[in-house]
Write an enzyme that holds these catalytic residues in place. Sequence first.
Site, PDB file in Angstrom:
ATOM      1  N   LYS A 193       0.888  -1.409   0.016  1.00 49.54           N
ATOM      2  CA  LYS A 193       0.194  -0.303   0.348  1.00 49.54           C
ATOM      3  C   LYS A 193       0.761   1.241   0.003  1.00 49.54           C
ATOM      4  CE  LYS A 193      -3.296   1.815   2.761  1.00 49.54           C
ATOM      5  NZ  LYS A 193      -4.215   2.165   3.633  1.00 49.54           N
ATOM      6  N   LYS A 246      -2.659  -1.304  -3.740  1.00 52.69           N
ATOM      7  CA  LYS A 246      -3.144  -0.357  -3.324  1.00 52.69           C
ATOM      8  C   LYS A 246      -2.072   0.891  -3.856  1.00 52.69           C
ATOM      9  CE  LYS A 246      -5.848   2.269  -0.747  1.00 52.69           C
ATOM     10  NZ  LYS A 246      -6.231   1.502   1.266  1.00 52.69           N
TER      11      LYS A 246
HETATM   12  C1  PBG Z   1      -7.631   3.221   6.002  1.00 54.95           C
HETATM   13  C2  PBG Z   1      -7.475   2.776   4.102  1.00 54.95           C
HETATM   14  C3  PBG Z   1      -7.380   4.066   3.499  1.00 54.95           C
HETATM   15  C4  PBG Z   1      -8.261   3.498   2.374  1.00 54.95           C
HETATM   16  C5  PBG Z   1      -8.371   1.594   2.037  1.00 54.95           C
HETATM   17  N1  PBG Z   1      -7.972   1.910   3.435  1.00 54.95           N
HETATM   18  C6  PBG Z   1      -7.011   5.334   3.540  1.00 54.95           C
HETATM   19  C7  PBG Z   1      -5.534   5.023   3.981  1.00 54.95           C
HETATM   20  O1  PBG Z   1      -4.910   4.636   3.915  1.00 54.95           O
HETATM   21  O2  PBG Z   1      -4.978   7.030   3.811  1.00 54.95           O
HETATM   22  C8  PBG Z   1      -7.842   4.479   1.294  1.00 54.95           C
HETATM   23  C9  PBG Z   1      -9.339   4.068   0.196  1.00 54.95           C
HETATM   24  C10 PBG Z   1      -9.701   4.824  -1.030  1.00 54.95           C
HETATM   25  O3  PBG Z   1      -8.761   5.874  -0.979  1.00 54.95           O
HETATM   26  O4  PBG Z   1     -10.720   4.867  -1.829  1.00 54.95           O
HETATM   27  N2  PBG Z   1      -5.993   3.477   6.256  1.00 54.95           N
END
Ligand code: PBG
Length: 320
Positions: A193, A246
């Site tokens: 991520k 992601k």
């Molecule tokens: C929580 C999380 C996030 C997303 C999914 N789980 C936000 C982040 O890490 O700031 C992002 C999902 C999206 O932008 O659609 N940690």
Amino acid sequence: MSSFPIARMRRFRRTDGLRGLVRETRLVLDDFVMPLFIGPSPFANAELPGLGRHSVDTVGLEADELVRLGVRTVILFGIPDEKDDDGSGAYDDDGVVQRALRVLRDRHPQLVLLTDVCLCEYTSHGHCGVLEDGEVDNDETLTLLARTAVSHVEAGADAVAPSDMMDGRVAAIREALDDNGFDATPIIAYSAKYASAFYGPFREAAESTPAFGDRRGYQMDPGNVREALRECELDVDEGADMLMIKPALPCLDVIRAVRDEFDLPLAAYNVSGEYAMIKAAAARGLIHERQAALESLTAIKRAGADVVFSYWTKELAAWL
Ligand code: PBG
């Protein structure tokens, strides 16, 4: 290989039927996951319908519609009434996600219920873990993530998806689930991520923008791909059952690299910014939303994702 004029690539592009016959990548609703935000009160988001909010009382109706359209899987995110330093709403057995899970489990036994396991929506400071001297404390956070995962599964989750990017979270969650008799529950690890600008609309919807600093101390640097493979390898060792990349569109090369290297099922998260950009351009008449969405989702599948998390899942169900 023959060449022109014996070979004419346009022959199979002549009609819709011929194109369909040779299409290599197809979108099947079974592969898609619809995110749902559960908050204290419902909020219809006219610009970004996929990022609207449901309450524990209204989420059942939304699920009825999703099931009717053929959606098979949802992932739940919670926005608690009150936030605190330790994100205690995340592992409260009476928290928003836990209550929504009980409603949905009861109402739709066949609907696959996933949960996002992270503290950022629940902490007053908006970071994904607890703070120690102004920094996110990795090992302290693991205990709370494990507690959160167990409470989600107790409330009816079919699988948990940790998105915090702490080191060792998959092992900590696996151990806690097993200790509580949930050895059959899979872990979908957000293994790679990235610290991405494309999460902006999500943070608005989930009220989870960090109060200070940013997430680069735990999320990955967008310049790295070997590091993503190492993250995946560690998560596989710790017991991950599915890997996730992601965001999706800025990371198609990462999806392909992970697909080539690992045999686990692979997911990609088509994040809020990827969705919002196309919605905004479509609202200004600059782009055809449906075509752009289908092309984006096809590209993510073609790169190698088995499963796609997308805010278009509900609309996709109607389009397909
Ligand atoms: C929580 C999380 C996030 C997303 C999914 N789980 C936000 C982040 O890490 O700031 C992002 C999902 C999206 O932008 O659609 N940690």
